[in-house]
Each structure stands twice: as C-alpha cells, then as structure tokens.
Design a protein around this motif. Sequence first.
Motif, PDB file in Angstrom:
ATOM      1  N   ILE A  39      27.374 -28.585 -46.272  1.00 36.54           N
ATOM      2  CA  ILE A  39      28.222 -27.731 -47.114  1.00 36.54           C
ATOM      3  C   ILE A  39      27.670 -26.314 -47.150  1.00 36.54           C
ATOM      4  CG2 ILE A  39      28.989 -27.315 -49.485  1.00 36.54           C
ATOM      5  CD1 ILE A  39      29.095 -30.378 -49.830  1.00 36.54           C
ATOM      6  N   GLY A  40      26.351 -26.193 -47.313  1.00 29.09           N
ATOM      7  CA  GLY A  40      25.736 -24.866 -47.375  1.00 29.09           C
ATOM      8  C   GLY A  40      25.969 -24.061 -46.114  1.00 29.09           C
ATOM      9  N   PHE A  41      25.715 -24.663 -44.955  1.00 28.96           N
ATOM     10  CA  PHE A  41      25.920 -23.922 -43.702  1.00 28.96           C
ATOM     11  C   PHE A  41      27.402 -23.729 -43.400  1.00 28.96           C
ATOM     12  CE2 PHE A  41      21.456 -24.899 -42.959  1.00 28.96           C
ATOM     13  CZ  PHE A  41      21.020 -23.745 -42.322  1.00 28.96           C
ATOM     14  N   GLY A  42      28.237 -24.685 -43.772  1.00 27.57           N
ATOM     15  CA  GLY A  42      29.664 -24.521 -43.540  1.00 27.57           C
ATOM     16  C   GLY A  42      30.246 -23.320 -44.271  1.00 27.57           C
ATOM     17  N   LEU A  43      29.731 -23.043 -45.468  1.00 29.27           N
ATOM     18  CA  LEU A  43      30.242 -21.922 -46.262  1.00 29.27           C
ATOM     19  C   LEU A  43      29.855 -20.558 -45.702  1.00 29.27           C
ATOM     20  CD1 LEU A  43      29.771 -23.296 -49.898  1.00 29.27           C
ATOM     21  CD2 LEU A  43      31.922 -22.915 -48.668  1.00 29.27           C
ATOM     22  N   VAL A  44      28.921 -20.524 -44.747  1.00 30.33           N
ATOM     23  CA  VAL A  44      28.593 -19.242 -44.101  1.00 30.33           C
ATOM     24  C   VAL A  44      29.824 -18.668 -43.409  1.00 30.33           C
ATOM     25  CG1 VAL A  44      27.133 -18.121 -42.354  1.00 30.33           C
ATOM     26  CG2 VAL A  44      26.171 -19.890 -43.829  1.00 30.33           C
ATOM     27  N   ALA A  45      30.774 -19.518 -43.055  1.00 30.86           N
ATOM     28  CA  ALA A  45      32.000 -19.057 -42.398  1.00 30.86           C
ATOM     29  C   ALA A  45      32.772 -18.057 -43.246  1.00 30.86           C
ATOM     30  CB  ALA A  45      32.896 -20.254 -42.061  1.00 30.86           C
ATOM     31  N   VAL A  46      32.616 -18.123 -44.577  1.00 28.67           N
ATOM     32  CA  VAL A  46      33.343 -17.199 -45.459  1.00 28.67           C
ATOM     33  C   VAL A  46      32.405 -16.203 -46.130  1.00 28.67           C
ATOM     34  CG1 VAL A  46      35.184 -18.860 -45.868  1.00 28.67           C
ATOM     35  CG2 VAL A  46      33.208 -18.837 -47.397  1.00 28.67           C
ATOM     36  N   LEU A 104      25.771 -19.666 -27.942  1.00 35.28           N
ATOM     37  CA  LEU A 104      26.949 -19.829 -27.088  1.00 35.28           C
ATOM     38  C   LEU A 104      28.210 -20.033 -27.921  1.00 35.28           C
ATOM     39  CD1 LEU A 104      25.485 -22.101 -24.266  1.00 35.28           C
ATOM     40  CD2 LEU A 104      26.119 -19.681 -24.081  1.00 35.28           C
ATOM     41  N   THR A 105      28.098 -20.829 -28.979  1.00 41.50           N
ATOM     42  CA  THR A 105      29.257 -21.064 -29.843  1.00 41.50           C
ATOM     43  C   THR A 105      29.672 -19.779 -30.551  1.00 41.50           C
ATOM     44  OG1 THR A 105      28.537 -23.339 -30.231  1.00 41.50           O
ATOM     45  CG2 THR A 105      30.169 -22.443 -31.749  1.00 41.50           C
ATOM     46  N   LEU A 106      28.690 -19.056 -31.064  1.00 45.74           N
ATOM     47  CA  LEU A 106      28.980 -17.807 -31.762  1.00 45.74           C
ATOM     48  C   LEU A 106      29.633 -16.799 -30.836  1.00 45.74           C
ATOM     49  CD1 LEU A 106      28.594 -16.352 -34.502  1.00 45.74           C
ATOM     50  CD2 LEU A 106      26.381 -15.558 -33.650  1.00 45.74           C
ATOM     51  N   GLY A 145      33.306 -17.991 -31.757  1.00 48.94           N
ATOM     52  CA  GLY A 145      33.364 -17.219 -32.986  1.00 48.94           C
ATOM     53  C   GLY A 145      32.591 -17.855 -34.126  1.00 48.94           C
ATOM     54  N   SER A 146      32.420 -17.091 -35.191  1.00 50.30           N
ATOM     55  CA  SER A 146      31.601 -17.495 -36.327  1.00 50.30           C
ATOM     56  C   SER A 146      32.150 -18.722 -37.043  1.00 50.30           C
ATOM     57  CB  SER A 146      31.487 -16.327 -37.309  1.00 50.30           C
ATOM     58  OG  SER A 146      30.728 -16.680 -38.434  1.00 50.30           O
ATOM     59  N   ALA A 147      33.458 -18.765 -37.269  1.00 45.46           N
ATOM     60  CA  ALA A 147      34.042 -19.869 -38.023  1.00 45.46           C
ATOM     61  C   ALA A 147      33.797 -21.212 -37.329  1.00 45.46           C
ATOM     62  CB  ALA A 147      35.537 -19.637 -38.222  1.00 45.46           C
ATOM     63  N   ALA A 148      33.964 -21.246 -36.014  1.00 44.87           N
ATOM     64  CA  ALA A 148      33.757 -22.491 -35.268  1.00 44.87           C
ATOM     65  C   ALA A 148      32.311 -22.968 -35.391  1.00 44.87           C
ATOM     66  CB  ALA A 148      34.121 -22.289 -33.800  1.00 44.87           C
ATOM     67  N   PHE A 178      28.892 -28.079 -40.424  1.00 46.52           N
ATOM     68  CA  PHE A 178      29.291 -29.008 -41.481  1.00 46.52           C
ATOM     69  C   PHE A 178      29.619 -30.385 -40.899  1.00 46.52           C
ATOM     70  CE2 PHE A 178      32.885 -30.938 -43.819  1.00 46.52           C
ATOM     71  CZ  PHE A 178      32.228 -31.236 -45.004  1.00 46.52           C
ATOM     72  N   GLY A 179      30.353 -30.399 -39.801  1.00 50.11           N
ATOM     73  CA  GLY A 179      30.726 -31.668 -39.190  1.00 50.11           C
ATOM     74  C   GLY A 179      29.525 -32.466 -38.710  1.00 50.11           C
ATOM     75  N   LEU A 180      28.539 -31.797 -38.118  1.00 49.74           N
ATOM     76  CA  LEU A 180      27.335 -32.498 -37.658  1.00 49.74           C
ATOM     77  C   LEU A 180      26.580 -33.130 -38.820  1.00 49.74           C
ATOM     78  CD1 LEU A 180      25.819 -30.122 -34.928  1.00 49.74           C
ATOM     79  CD2 LEU A 180      26.935 -32.326 -34.584  1.00 49.74           C
TER      80      LEU A 180
END
Length: 429
Positions: A291-298, A360-362, A366-369, A375-377
């Motif tokens: 949850i913590g890392f997933g919220l970095v998207a916003v 590579l993902t960034l 992009g950042s959101a992905a 979060f999914g991992l």
Amino acid sequence: MRGWLRQAAGGLPRQFWFLWTGTLINRIGSFVVLFLSIYLTSDRHFTQSQAGLVIGLYGVGGAIGTMTGGVLADRWGRRPTMLIAQFGAATLMLTLGFAKTYPQILIVTALLGLFAEGVRPAFSAMMVDIVPEQDRVRAFSLNYWAINLGFALAAIAAGFAAQFDYLLLFVVDSATTLVTATITLIFLAETRPARRATAGPAPRGGMRAALGDRAFAVFLLINLLSVLVILQHASTLPIAMLADGFSASTYGWVIAVNGILIVSGQLFVPRLIQGHRPYRVLAVASVIVGIGFGLVAVAHSAWVYAVTVVIWTLGEMLQSPSNAATLAALSPAALRGRYQGLNSLSWSVGTALAPVLGGLTLQGLGSAALWVGCFGLCVLAGVGHLLAGPARERRAIFRRTEEERLAVGGGYTGAGVASSDLAASGSGS
C-alpha cells in the motif's frame, strides 16, 4: 520506563552488544548505496539505465559474496569471514569514490558488493549462535533498531554532505566500516558451534542440502517479492522525486522518516506481535508495504512522499524481526552460515533486479505502472505467506526437535538432513 527497557533489552549476551554497536556505527556512515543513483545521474551525468546497471552490478557482486560468505562462515568461522569482508569493503568504498570512468565504476561497484554483502551471513549466524531462541525476536528488533537509527542519521547527513562534495560520502562510509572491522578484531570471539564427538559427522551436501529444503526455498522466493519492492526506495524512488523537481537533500529528509519511525517504534513491535503466528504477521506486513509503495503513484509533493514512507515503514517494522526469527528457526546449526547466506542472496538478487526492473518500468511504462506493480507484488507475497506458513511452522518444530535430540547425544545421519526435512514438511509449500 525502566521496566520496559529491561523487558526490551535486558538479559542479552555481552557479545550481542558488540555486534549491535558495530552495526550502529557502520550504518551511521552508510551513505554510498543510498545515494549512488543520485550521484551517478546528477554528479557523473549517467543515464537512468546506466545508473541502474551500476546498482544492479552491486547486487550481482553481493549475490556472489553472500554465497561465499555463508560457506566460509561455516568452514572458517564467523569472525575471520567478517574481518576479510569488512576490511575489503572499506578499501573498495574509498576506491569507488576515486573511480573516474564508467567501466571503472562498474568493476569496483561489483567488487564492493561482493565484500560488503559477504559479511552478512557470518554476522547473522553469529547472532543466532549467541542469542537463545526465546530472545531472538527481541535481539533482531534491537539490531534492526540500530540499523535504522544509523540509517536516519546517515540519510540526513548525506543529503547535506552531497551538496558540498560527493567524495565525502565515500570517505565517511569507508571510515565507519573500518571502525566496525576494528570492533570485530578486538571484541568479538568466534561462535561457530563446535562439532561434538558424540554428534557424528556434519551433514553432507552443504549448500545442496540447504537448497533442497523446500519450505525454506519457498520462504526465500516469497520474501524476494517483497525485497524487489522495498529496494525501490534506494533506486527508483529518488529518481521519481528528482523528476518531480525535488533536490537530493529533500529526498534525504523524506527517506529519513523511515529510520525515524523505526527508531521511535521498533522496540514496541515484539510485544505487539507476541502471540500471533509469524506467517500471518508477514502476510499483513507485506500488504502494508505494498500500500505504501503503491501510493507513490499519486505522490507529487514532499509531504505525500513522506506519508507513503510512513505506511511502508510500518509494514517493514512488522516484517523484519518476524523474517529473521523464521529464518533462525528453519536453519540447522551445522548449516547456519549457508542458510543465512541464501537469505542474504535473496536480498542481493533483489538488489540486482530491483533497480534494473524498476528503471526499465519507469522509463518504458511510466511511474503509475511501476508503483501499482509494486502493490501487486506485495499482495502476491502476502498470499504466499498465508499458503506456505503452516508447512513452515511444521519445519521449525522439526528443526527444534532435531537439535534437542543432538543435544542429548544423537547424531546427524549424513545426507539425511535434506531428505528427512522434506518428509517432515509434507509438500513443503
């Protein structure tokens, strides 16, 4: 207050406190890996992918170092392995500060990873050797507390030092590693369990026997998922903050929240998780980290970045002592260094893969992905802990029973360590 401190820190062996002191000193000066991506992209003007490759090679060297360090800790002993690794790391840290070309930086960083990470299995095995089982969660929490007190101080100090001269980061990191090596040389005694004449030969197979332990292997694979996410804090998180217009010093203050929160609350964790099954604690912790890392998207302001750090730090605080105690319960005394080495290997593999995959993902998606993927991992890791936990607990009970049998005069049955353990664990998943 005095009673709480006695409960949290009282009754631990004297040698544990020398290990603890060395950890604190070393971590206070741990500047280089934390700020390496910023140094390479802003001061040396390498691309994000080039910086990711350098940090990835640190992980490759670390993977070799942890495997080698685990074997040597069992064969040579904990203390000599630690001394070689610590003095080598101090030398290479300084060498990296003076490296000029990209190939030089690649080579020295890989060697630095080998020596810097090679100390971990011997250090962890020594701690398990000297701390009784009933005190290990407390001991691991205290050590984790020291790591993060040093981390918080290092993050703030390094942010300021980087504004003056990046070379200062390498010099201080090397000096604190030398101090830690000196503590090992003067104050630490060898702790490798002696082979009793009544215990028969040590288990054959060595690393093969450890790798054949299915419940342990599944534990490492699940843990790797969380490692890939947690290590984004030192690779793609600073890059994301730089892209949002923040300076290195702002990143230093934001990431210091991690250490400050752990220093403030980690010693309360053993009481909080007491009575709860470790695999359930690990499952909850993994989801909180996600949850913590997933919220970095916003996150696009410094305070929101700081909030995300608070959230994933809470998960990390629950996860670390539970992970360490689980590892100690799963590892047999005769192969303790190898088990610790394989655990460190999962972190080294994560150190190699996290910046490369994250970069590579960034850059490509992009950042959101990137952050939604984190979060999914972590959710996947949480489910894995719930599914694998019961077999892991059966394995820990088997280990404890086996050690008690040896203590009253039983013996190892050669290569039977791996096969008997597999039978005890059922499916091993």
